[in-house]
Design a protein around this motif. Structure first.
Motif, PDB file in Angstrom:
ATOM      1  N   ILE A  90       0.844  -1.191   0.000  1.00  0.00           N
ATOM      2  CA  ILE A  90       0.000   0.000   0.000  1.00  0.00           C
ATOM      3  C   ILE A  90       0.883   1.246   0.000  1.00  0.00           C
ATOM      4  O   ILE A  90       1.630   1.492   0.951  1.00  0.00           O
ATOM      5  CB  ILE A  90      -0.933   0.008   1.232  1.00  0.00           C
ATOM      6  N   SER A  91       0.783   2.034  -1.046  1.00  0.00           N
ATOM      7  CA  SER A  91       1.543   3.280  -1.154  1.00  0.00           C
ATOM      8  C   SER A  91       0.815   4.402  -0.425  1.00  0.00           C
ATOM      9  O   SER A  91      -0.348   4.262  -0.002  1.00  0.00           O
ATOM     10  CB  SER A  91       1.714   3.658  -2.627  1.00  0.00           C
ATOM     11  N   ALA A  92       1.470   5.543  -0.309  1.00  0.00           N
ATOM     12  CA  ALA A  92       0.815   6.721   0.282  1.00  0.00           C
ATOM     13  C   ALA A  92      -0.373   7.146  -0.553  1.00  0.00           C
ATOM     14  O   ALA A  92      -1.426   7.543  -0.018  1.00  0.00           O
ATOM     15  CB  ALA A  92       1.832   7.860   0.402  1.00  0.00           C
ATOM     16  N   HIS A  93      -0.220   7.079  -1.876  1.00  0.00           N
ATOM     17  CA  HIS A  93      -1.331   7.436  -2.776  1.00  0.00           C
ATOM     18  C   HIS A  93      -2.526   6.527  -2.543  1.00  0.00           C
ATOM     19  O   HIS A  93      -3.682   6.991  -2.473  1.00  0.00           O
ATOM     20  CB  HIS A  93      -0.855   7.347  -4.227  1.00  0.00           C
ATOM     21  N   ALA A  94      -2.282   5.225  -2.391  1.00  0.00           N
ATOM     22  CA  ALA A  94      -3.372   4.289  -2.146  1.00  0.00           C
ATOM     23  C   ALA A  94      -4.002   4.511  -0.775  1.00  0.00           C
ATOM     24  O   ALA A  94      -5.236   4.547  -0.630  1.00  0.00           O
ATOM     25  CB  ALA A  94      -2.862   2.858  -2.265  1.00  0.00           C
ATOM     26  N   ASP A 126      -8.905   2.221  -1.625  1.00  0.00           N
ATOM     27  CA  ASP A 126      -7.463   2.117  -1.374  1.00  0.00           C
ATOM     28  C   ASP A 126      -6.898   0.832  -1.976  1.00  0.00           C
ATOM     29  O   ASP A 126      -5.794   0.817  -2.534  1.00  0.00           O
ATOM     30  CB  ASP A 126      -7.146   2.218   0.121  1.00  0.00           C
ATOM     31  N   VAL A 127      -7.665  -0.244  -1.919  1.00  0.00           N
ATOM     32  CA  VAL A 127      -7.214  -1.503  -2.505  1.00  0.00           C
ATOM     33  C   VAL A 127      -7.193  -1.408  -4.027  1.00  0.00           C
ATOM     34  O   VAL A 127      -6.266  -1.917  -4.678  1.00  0.00           O
ATOM     35  CB  VAL A 127      -8.110  -2.665  -2.039  1.00  0.00           C
ATOM     36  N   ALA A 128      -8.192  -0.758  -4.623  1.00  0.00           N
ATOM     37  CA  ALA A 128      -8.225  -0.601  -6.079  1.00  0.00           C
ATOM     38  C   ALA A 128      -6.990   0.152  -6.568  1.00  0.00           C
ATOM     39  O   ALA A 128      -6.358  -0.228  -7.564  1.00  0.00           O
ATOM     40  CB  ALA A 128      -9.493   0.121  -6.501  1.00  0.00           C
ATOM     41  N   VAL A 129      -6.619   1.225  -5.876  1.00  0.00           N
ATOM     42  CA  VAL A 129      -5.430   1.998  -6.257  1.00  0.00           C
ATOM     43  C   VAL A 129      -4.183   1.132  -6.137  1.00  0.00           C
ATOM     44  O   VAL A 129      -3.320   1.124  -7.034  1.00  0.00           O
ATOM     45  CB  VAL A 129      -5.298   3.256  -5.381  1.00  0.00           C
ATOM     46  N   ALA A 130      -4.083   0.369  -5.048  1.00  0.00           N
ATOM     47  CA  ALA A 130      -2.906  -0.474  -4.833  1.00  0.00           C
ATOM     48  C   ALA A 130      -2.788  -1.550  -5.911  1.00  0.00           C
ATOM     49  O   ALA A 130      -1.690  -1.836  -6.401  1.00  0.00           O
ATOM     50  CB  ALA A 130      -2.971  -1.116  -3.451  1.00  0.00           C
ATOM     51  N   VAL A 131      -3.910  -2.141  -6.304  1.00  0.00           N
ATOM     52  CA  VAL A 131      -3.899  -3.140  -7.380  1.00  0.00           C
ATOM     53  C   VAL A 131      -3.436  -2.494  -8.684  1.00  0.00           C
ATOM     54  O   VAL A 131      -2.613  -3.049  -9.424  1.00  0.00           O
ATOM     55  CB  VAL A 131      -5.285  -3.779  -7.555  1.00  0.00           C
ATOM     56  N   GLY A 132      -3.968  -1.297  -8.964  1.00  0.00           N
ATOM     57  CA  GLY A 132      -3.570  -0.600 -10.178  1.00  0.00           C
ATOM     58  C   GLY A 132      -2.082  -0.309 -10.215  1.00  0.00           C
ATOM     59  O   GLY A 132      -1.421  -0.481 -11.253  1.00  0.00           O
ATOM     60  N   GLU A 133      -1.545   0.124  -9.088  1.00  0.00           N
ATOM     61  CA  GLU A 133      -0.107   0.416  -9.024  1.00  0.00           C
ATOM     62  C   GLU A 133       0.722  -0.853  -9.156  1.00  0.00           C
ATOM     63  O   GLU A 133       1.785  -0.846  -9.797  1.00  0.00           O
ATOM     64  CB  GLU A 133       0.207   1.130  -7.708  1.00  0.00           C
ATOM     65  N   ARG A 134       0.251  -1.948  -8.561  1.00  0.00           N
ATOM     66  CA  ARG A 134       0.999  -3.217  -8.651  1.00  0.00           C
ATOM     67  C   ARG A 134       1.045  -3.736 -10.081  1.00  0.00           C
ATOM     68  O   ARG A 134       2.079  -4.231 -10.544  1.00  0.00           O
ATOM     69  CB  ARG A 134       0.347  -4.253  -7.730  1.00  0.00           C
ATOM     70  N   LEU A 135      -0.067  -3.609 -10.812  1.00  0.00           N
ATOM     71  CA  LEU A 135      -0.127  -4.172 -12.165  1.00  0.00           C
ATOM     72  C   LEU A 135       0.316  -3.192 -13.242  1.00  0.00           C
ATOM     73  O   LEU A 135       0.805  -3.619 -14.296  1.00  0.00           O
ATOM     74  CB  LEU A 135      -1.556  -4.644 -12.472  1.00  0.00           C
ATOM     75  N   GLU A 139      -1.138   4.282 -11.124  1.00  0.00           N
ATOM     76  CA  GLU A 139      -2.572   4.160 -11.368  1.00  0.00           C
ATOM     77  C   GLU A 139      -2.930   4.713 -12.739  1.00  0.00           C
ATOM     78  O   GLU A 139      -3.794   4.163 -13.438  1.00  0.00           O
ATOM     79  CB  GLU A 139      -3.373   4.867 -10.271  1.00  0.00           C
ATOM     80  N   THR A 140      -2.265   5.798 -13.151  1.00  0.00           N
ATOM     81  CA  THR A 140      -2.520   6.365 -14.472  1.00  0.00           C
ATOM     82  C   THR A 140      -2.160   5.379 -15.574  1.00  0.00           C
ATOM     83  O   THR A 140      -2.916   5.195 -16.540  1.00  0.00           O
ATOM     84  CB  THR A 140      -1.722   7.672 -14.653  1.00  0.00           C
ATOM     85  N   GLY A 141      -1.013   4.723 -15.428  1.00  0.00           N
ATOM     86  CA  GLY A 141      -0.622   3.722 -16.405  1.00  0.00           C
ATOM     87  C   GLY A 141      -1.591   2.552 -16.443  1.00  0.00           C
ATOM     88  O   GLY A 141      -1.902   2.011 -17.516  1.00  0.00           O
ATOM     89  N   PHE A 142      -2.085   2.161 -15.271  1.00  0.00           N
ATOM     90  CA  PHE A 142      -3.054   1.078 -15.205  1.00  0.00           C
ATOM     91  C   PHE A 142      -4.362   1.469 -15.883  1.00  0.00           C
ATOM     92  O   PHE A 142      -4.965   0.662 -16.603  1.00  0.00           O
ATOM     93  CB  PHE A 142      -3.301   0.713 -13.740  1.00  0.00           C
ATOM     94  N   ALA A 143      -4.798   2.704 -15.688  1.00  0.00           N
ATOM     95  CA  ALA A 143      -6.035   3.167 -16.322  1.00  0.00           C
ATOM     96  C   ALA A 143      -5.912   3.140 -17.843  1.00  0.00           C
ATOM     97  O   ALA A 143      -6.876   2.811 -18.552  1.00  0.00           O
ATOM     98  CB  ALA A 143      -6.383   4.568 -15.837  1.00  0.00           C
ATOM     99  N   THR A 144      -4.741   3.481 -18.357  1.00  0.00           N
ATOM    100  CA  THR A 144      -4.513   3.401 -19.798  1.00  0.00           C
ATOM    101  C   THR A 144      -4.638   1.963 -20.286  1.00  0.00           C
ATOM    102  O   THR A 144      -5.251   1.687 -21.326  1.00  0.00           O
ATOM    103  CB  THR A 144      -3.114   3.951 -20.150  1.00  0.00           C
TER     104      THR A 144
END
Length: 435
Positions: A90-94, A126-135, A139-144
């Protein structure tokens, strides 16, 4: 066939003959805001659209977004990019994501399996953001990547800007696209679909209940997801199975969660009733028609399909001025029948000896003919000898039919008996409890 193509046009030949286009005209939720409201119902097995209201209008997905986050996570699991027990940091952003959330601390971790349940049941941002960052790295890259996957799945009206569904004016979708995504989730990841059917999730000693209260409460409902932000209103995507039919229903822009859920339930009941009446007519036609050679049958099917002049479903008009409940079914012979509302009185129940499922083997013009059919096919399967035979009357378009049913079966018994009947070229279908 791709999901988008499956929904946007009728399946070929056999499926097209099974059901010509049906349309429902139903009340929208009370005081629905027509700038936010949309609804869509589709038969997942055939791709036939049963109801469409503003289904291609641009809407905000809210937490329906997490359906795509989960699709991407399931995809990563199947490719081996991540494991079910791997930990996501979990990052600060998440950790700073607005509610709803699990209130995870910066630097803490959560397993992939717990993350899945947190997304489905708690709808944790918070979990959705963390998943996006992990994958996706960010999160911006994941949304793309989510948007690219949306195009691949045939969701032309959908753009993602985050992994959670939190407000963003450029994060948009349509009701039809959300139905396509729901179908893709079950089609591509049936081994993970059971998570959507879970009603509770325990984390750090606290029990969270699924926001989708239709699961476990409405007959046949086994998922998927709810969503809400102020700009979207109350959204829900529902998957439900009764007998051999599986439907996906989408309601967007409900004024309250309760009215949204009530409207989704109304749409499902009406659509299942339509399909049940279709099955009655199909069985009646199959049992009253003389046997013909397969080659001749295919020629007749081709002629019938060509004569149907099928057009794609159209919008049903203003959600604010919807006419009273009325369901129209175009059956295989293109004859129209008015179907009674879902609240029609039920026939008296037979004693439930074993279970609440049934096998229907025909629909006839007289009770005597229905009973004769029951007697004739009983020897086909030993299970049928244990069932309760019944001739149930029903009015369809002002005509009375008698349904020939074997009742008081378990779901497995009904499925097995119908399989044995089908192997002997005897028409049948299973009937869920209460149908």
């Amino acid at each position: 066939m791709e999901t988008g193509a499956m929904i946007s046009r009728f399946p070929r030949l056999a499926a097209a003959l099974m059901l010509a286009l049906s349309a429902l005209a139903l009340h929208a939720p009370a005081h629905a805001d027509t700038s936010r409201y949309a609804a869509f119902v589709v038969d997942q097995n055939t791709g036939v659209v049963l109801h469409s209201r503003q289904s291609e209008a641009t809407r905000y997905p809210a937490s329906l977004t997490k359906m795509m986050t989960l699709y991407m996570l399931f995809d990563a699991l199947e490719s081996g990019e991540i494991g079910i027990q791997d930990q996501i940091r979990i990052s600060a952003h998440a950790a700073n994501a607005p509610p709803s959330r699990l209130d995870l601390a910066i630097g803490s971790t959560i397993s992939v399996e717990d993350a899945i349940r947190a997304l489905v049941i708690r709808s944790a941002n918070d979990v959705a953001v963390a998943v996006g960052e992990r994958l996706g790295g960010t999160e911006t890259g994941f949304a793309t990547a989510m948007t690219a996957k949306a195009r691949e799945l045939g969701l032309p009206g959908t753009t993602f800007r985050n992994a959670s569904g939190l407000p963003n004016s450029r994060q948009v979708t349509t009701a039809r696209d959300m139905a396509r995504l729901a179908i893709a989730l079950q089609r591509d990841f049936p081994q993970h679909f059971h998570y959507f059917d879970e009603t509770t999730f325990v984390w750090d000693g606290r029990t969270y209940r699924n926001h989708n209260t239709l699961v476990g409460r409405v007959e046949g409902v086994d998922g998927l997801k709810t969503g809400y932000i102020r700009a979207s209103g109350f959204n829900v995507v529902v998957s439900a199975q009764r007998g051999e039919h599986r439907l996906i229903a989408v309601v967007m822009g409900g004024p309250t969660a309760a009215s949204r859920d009530a409207h989704a339930e109304e749409l499902l009941d009406a659509a299942f009733s339509t399909l049940e009446q279709r099955d009655d007519r199909r069985l009646f036609a199959a049992l009253s028609s003389p046997r013909i050679s397969p080659i001749r049958q295919q020629a007749l099917i081709a002629m019938d399909v060509a004569a149907l002049d099928l057009a794609p479903p159209t919008e049903m008009g203003s959600a604010q001025a919807a006419p009273p409940l009325r369901i129209i079914l175009a059956d295989e012979s293109s004859e129209l029948a008015d179907i009674v509302p879902a609240s029609r009185p039920a026939a008296p129940d037979a004693p439930l000896l074993r279970g609440a499922w049934s096998v229907q083997v025909g629909a006839y013009n007289s009770a005597a003919a229905a009973r004769e059919r029951l007697d004739r096919v009983t020897p086909v399967s030993p299970i049928l000898a244990l069932a309760q035979p019944a001739a149930r009357s029903v009015d369809i378009g002002g005509n009375r039919l008698w349904r020939a049913r074997f009742e008081s079966l378990t779901a497995d018994e009904a499925a097995h008996a119908c399989a044995e009947l089908s192997a002997r070229n005897e028409p049948c279908y299973t009937v869920a409890p209460g149908r």
